[in-house]
Design a protein around this motif. Structure first.
Motif, short mmCIF file in Angstrom:
data_model
loop_
_atom_site.label_atom_id
_atom_site.label_comp_id
_atom_site.label_asym_id
_atom_site.label_seq_id
_atom_site.Cartn_x
_atom_site.Cartn_y
_atom_site.Cartn_z
N UNK A 245 -3.08 6.08 11.58
CA UNK A 245 -2.82 6.56 10.21
C UNK A 245 -1.34 6.87 10.04
N UNK A 246 -0.79 7.67 10.97
CA UNK A 246 0.61 8.07 10.84
C UNK A 246 1.53 6.85 10.98
N UNK A 247 1.25 6.01 11.98
CA UNK A 247 2.12 4.86 12.21
C UNK A 247 2.14 3.89 11.06
N UNK A 248 0.97 3.53 10.56
CA UNK A 248 0.91 2.56 9.46
C UNK A 248 1.44 3.15 8.16
N UNK A 249 1.28 4.45 7.99
CA UNK A 249 1.87 5.09 6.81
C UNK A 249 3.38 4.97 6.84
N UNK A 250 3.96 5.18 8.03
CA UNK A 250 5.42 5.02 8.15
C UNK A 250 5.84 3.58 7.91
N UNK A 251 5.07 2.62 8.41
CA UNK A 251 5.42 1.22 8.19
C UNK A 251 5.42 0.87 6.71
N UNK A 252 4.43 1.39 5.98
CA UNK A 252 4.37 1.11 4.54
C UNK A 252 5.53 1.78 3.82
N UNK A 253 5.88 3.01 4.23
CA UNK A 253 6.97 3.72 3.56
C UNK A 253 8.31 3.02 3.78
N UNK A 254 8.42 2.27 4.88
CA UNK A 254 9.67 1.55 5.16
C UNK A 254 9.87 0.34 4.25
N UNK A 255 8.81 -0.08 3.56
CA UNK A 255 8.93 -1.21 2.65
C UNK A 255 9.70 -0.80 1.39
N UNK A 256 10.40 -1.71 0.83
CA UNK A 256 11.29 -1.41 -0.30
C UNK A 256 10.59 -1.46 -1.66
N UNK A 257 9.47 -2.20 -1.76
CA UNK A 257 8.84 -2.43 -3.06
C UNK A 257 7.76 -1.40 -3.38
N UNK A 258 7.98 -0.15 -3.04
CA UNK A 258 7.00 0.91 -3.34
C UNK A 258 7.62 1.88 -4.33
N UNK A 259 6.86 2.18 -5.39
CA UNK A 259 7.41 3.10 -6.40
C UNK A 259 7.37 4.54 -5.89
N UNK A 260 7.96 5.45 -6.67
CA UNK A 260 8.08 6.84 -6.26
C UNK A 260 6.72 7.51 -6.12
N UNK A 261 5.80 7.19 -7.03
CA UNK A 261 4.46 7.78 -6.97
C UNK A 261 3.74 7.37 -5.68
N UNK A 262 3.89 6.10 -5.31
CA UNK A 262 3.26 5.62 -4.09
C UNK A 262 3.85 6.30 -2.86
N UNK A 263 5.18 6.51 -2.88
CA UNK A 263 5.81 7.17 -1.73
C UNK A 263 5.31 8.61 -1.59
N UNK A 264 5.13 9.29 -2.72
CA UNK A 264 4.62 10.66 -2.66
C UNK A 264 3.20 10.71 -2.09
N UNK A 265 2.38 9.75 -2.48
CA UNK A 265 1.02 9.69 -1.95
C UNK A 265 1.02 9.40 -0.44
N UNK A 266 1.90 8.50 -0.02
CA UNK A 266 2.01 8.21 1.41
C UNK A 266 2.51 9.43 2.18
N UNK A 267 3.44 10.16 1.56
CA UNK A 267 3.95 11.37 2.21
C UNK A 267 2.84 12.40 2.37
N UNK A 268 1.96 12.51 1.37
CA UNK A 268 0.83 13.44 1.45
C UNK A 268 -0.11 13.04 2.59
N UNK A 269 -0.38 11.73 2.69
CA UNK A 269 -1.25 11.25 3.77
C UNK A 269 -0.63 11.59 5.13
#
Length: 594
Positions: A245-269
């Motif tokens: 969970x933690x590792x894949x969340x970090x991998x997704x956050x490293x992608x550039x095409x994620x909006x601010x709302x998505x980043x906040x949700x990933x940060x919560x996870x």
């Protein structure tokens, strides 16, 4: 009948069984004498009905007075006044004997002969009181005085020559004295027997108490072991899932095409997953199954370094006092776990104090030449360092104290996890220490921790450089062995993105096949510790037979017994605990390779 006696003697505790048995004896004696008086009164009434004479009236009056006195004795005996009742009963019996001696119309010499036998029997009664030998001598002296007075008063009526009076007094006095000596001898024998019996009873009580304490400690140890096994199994599987969970969340956050709302949700996870990881770590610490790397630290210096953070933790309204020991002392403990111990104790003290109050941290060096009792049937000897954390809060009752170190027990009504003090307990025991709590409702609480003192130099921490924003990478060949496919896929993805050449194996058998094929120059073995076929430690030994220069990095959420904490220190083994972030994995791989 036994229940009636027990009810009558309820004033006497079973703890003093000696006095209770004596009281029972005198109670039976009083009842027997009362029964005898009733019989004698009945016979005296028949004789009076036959108009035998004036003597019967005096006998009846004497019997009635004796009955009244005996009732008084019974009353005192039942209310718990044993000594007073016993002495009063003996005095009543002796007085009754002398009254009969005086009013009996028979020959004085015959009365004296009867007197000697009666007094000899009465001399044994003080034995039951069983307090002092002087009591026997006192009663003997009183009887001798009455004997000489009786002879002097009835001298004209004695049918013996004058020259025989002294022999007569000597013989009777000697009989009284002998009876006193016999009573004193029996007293000594009886006293010694009772002392031996009491000593045996006390020894049995001590043995029973020691057995009870040992059983309680065994039950606690078995309970801890059961919890540890359960937590260990849960930790291994749960940390594997959290790693994904933690590792894949970090991998997704490293992608550039994620909006601010998505980043906040990933940060919560990621935040929730990290919190879950902390709970598992606390459970492992409580169960003494956490992988630690202890170091020799100066306990005073470690606490002093934490003071700024601790002041912020307790708040401005609570006074925090620091009383370091005069002589510095060293203990062997994982520094991060020392931080955990202090933090959890301070949080617990802060919550107990409330708005305003005082928290005191104190250290002291203890050199114990003899075994020092620390409660709960345990004692210490040798050199120890005491860490005490006291507060002026609400305190705890005995029932709360008995549960305070149990996991998930909390008095904060839903506000706490119930793992803070349980974690402290586990950390202290894992480092061969002891912890005790002392508290009274409304009087505050003190936690005392006893750490074994060690000799040696403290380990200087390396200079900590500011964290770089760049994640370190490399071009070496890494063989990653992991039986969980999700973690294996995550690890391979991260390492390949960092530039490494990665060989993947989902079992030790495949890893050995890759190592023995000779087609790859493997620089690092990155392996899980707990796997079905063989442990990671065993796998490393097999691969080193083929590639002696290979470096090893172990990863696991729970090492079980595959790698001990001693091995991590003595053999300088590189270890990374699950769950881990991308940066932690990258830095640990770089550390292992260099």
């Amino acid at each position: 009948m036994g229940k009636l006696f027990d009810r009558a003697l309820s004033a006497y505790s079973y703890a003093d069984i000696d006095r209770r048995l004596k009281a029972r004896f005198f109670l039976v004696l009083c009842i027997v004498i009362l029964a005898a008086i009733l019989v004698l009164t009945f016979l005296a009434g028949i004789i009076q009905h036959l108009n035998v004479g004036y003597l019967v009236n005096s006998v009846i009056v004497t019997l009635l007075l004796s009955t009244a006195c005996l009732l008084v004795v019974l009353r005192l005996l039942v209310r718990g006044y044993f000594l007073l009742a016993a002495h009063l009963l003996i005095v009543i019996i002796m007085t009754a004997v002398w009254i009969v001696m005086v009013v009996d119309p028979g020959e004085p010499v015959a009365r004296l002969d009867s007197f000697v036998y009666i007094i000899s029997l009465l001399g044994l009664l003080p034995l039951v009181i069983h307090r002092r030998k002087s009591v026997i001598a006192l009663y003997g002296l009183i009887n001798l005085v009455f004997l000489f007075g009786f002879v002097y008063f009835f001298r004209p009526q004695l049918a013996i020559p004058d020259y025989a009076v002294m022999d007569f007094l000597t013989d009777n006095a000697l009989a009284v004295i002998v009876s006193c000596f016999v009573a004193a001898s029996v007293f000594a024998i009886n006293n010694a027997a009772i002392k031996r019996a009491k000593a045996e009873v006390e020894e049995r009580k001590r043995a029973e108490e020691e057995r009870r304490k040992l059983e309680a400690r065994l039950y606690q140890a078995e309970k801890m072991e059961a919890i540890g096994q359960l937590v260990g199994k849960l930790a291994h599987d749960f940390n594997n899932m959290l790693s994904v969970v933690i590792g894949n969340t970090e991998l997704i956050r490293m992608q550039q095409d994620i909006d601010e709302n998505g980043r906040e949700q990933l940060q919560t996870i990621q935040y929730v997953a990290t919190r879950s990881s902390d709970l598992i770590r606390q459970l492992l610490a409580f169960a003494r199954k956490q992988t630690v790397i202890p170091k020799i630290i100066d306990i005073n210096q470690a606490i002093s370094d934490m003071l700024p953070m601790l002041h912020q933790l307790v708040g401005a309204n609570i006074s925090l006092k620091w009383l370091p020991g005069e002589t510095p002392g060293h203990i062997l403990i994982d520094p991060s776990q020392m931080d955990q111990v202090l933090t959890n104790l301070l949080v617990n003290a802060r919550d107990a104090v409330g708005d305003t109050g005082t928290i005191t941290i104190e250290t002291r060096r203890l050199l114990l030449d003899q075994r020092y009792d620390i409660g709960q049937g345990e004692s210490l000897s040798g050199a120890y360092l005491l860490l005490a954390v006291s507060d002026t809060g609400c305190g705890m009752d005995k029932e709360t104290q008995s549960q305070v170190f149990e996991p998930f027990f909390s008095t904060k009504k839903g506000q706490g996890t119930g793992l803070g003090l349980a974690t402290v307990y586990g950390i202290v025991r894992q480092h061969s220490g002891f912890i005790r709590v002392y508290s009274e409702p409304g009087q505050g609480t003190t936690f005392k921790i006893y750490f074994p003192e060690v000799e040696g130099q403290t380990v200087e921490e390396g200079v900590k450089h500011p964290a770089s924003s760049l994640i370190p990478g490399g071009t070496e060949t890494v063989l990653m062995v992991e039986d969980d496919p999700a973690i294996l896929k995550f690890g391979v993805t991260v390492l390949e993105q960092l530039g490494y050449n990665v060989l993947a194996a989902d079992s030790p058998e495949k890893a050995l096949a890759l190592a023995r094929s000779g087609g790859h120059a493997i620089d690092l073995l990155l392996t899980d510790v707990v796997m079905p076929e063989m442990s990671g430690h065993e796998l490393a030994g097999c691969i080193r037979e083929t590639i002696p220069t290979v470096r090893c990095l172990y990863i696991s959420g729970y090492t079980a017994n595959a790698i001990s904490n001693g091995d991590l220190i003595e053999n300088h083994i590189c270890f990374l605990a699950k769950p881990f972030s991308i940066r932690e994995l990258a830095e640990k791989v770089r550390e292992a390779l260099s």
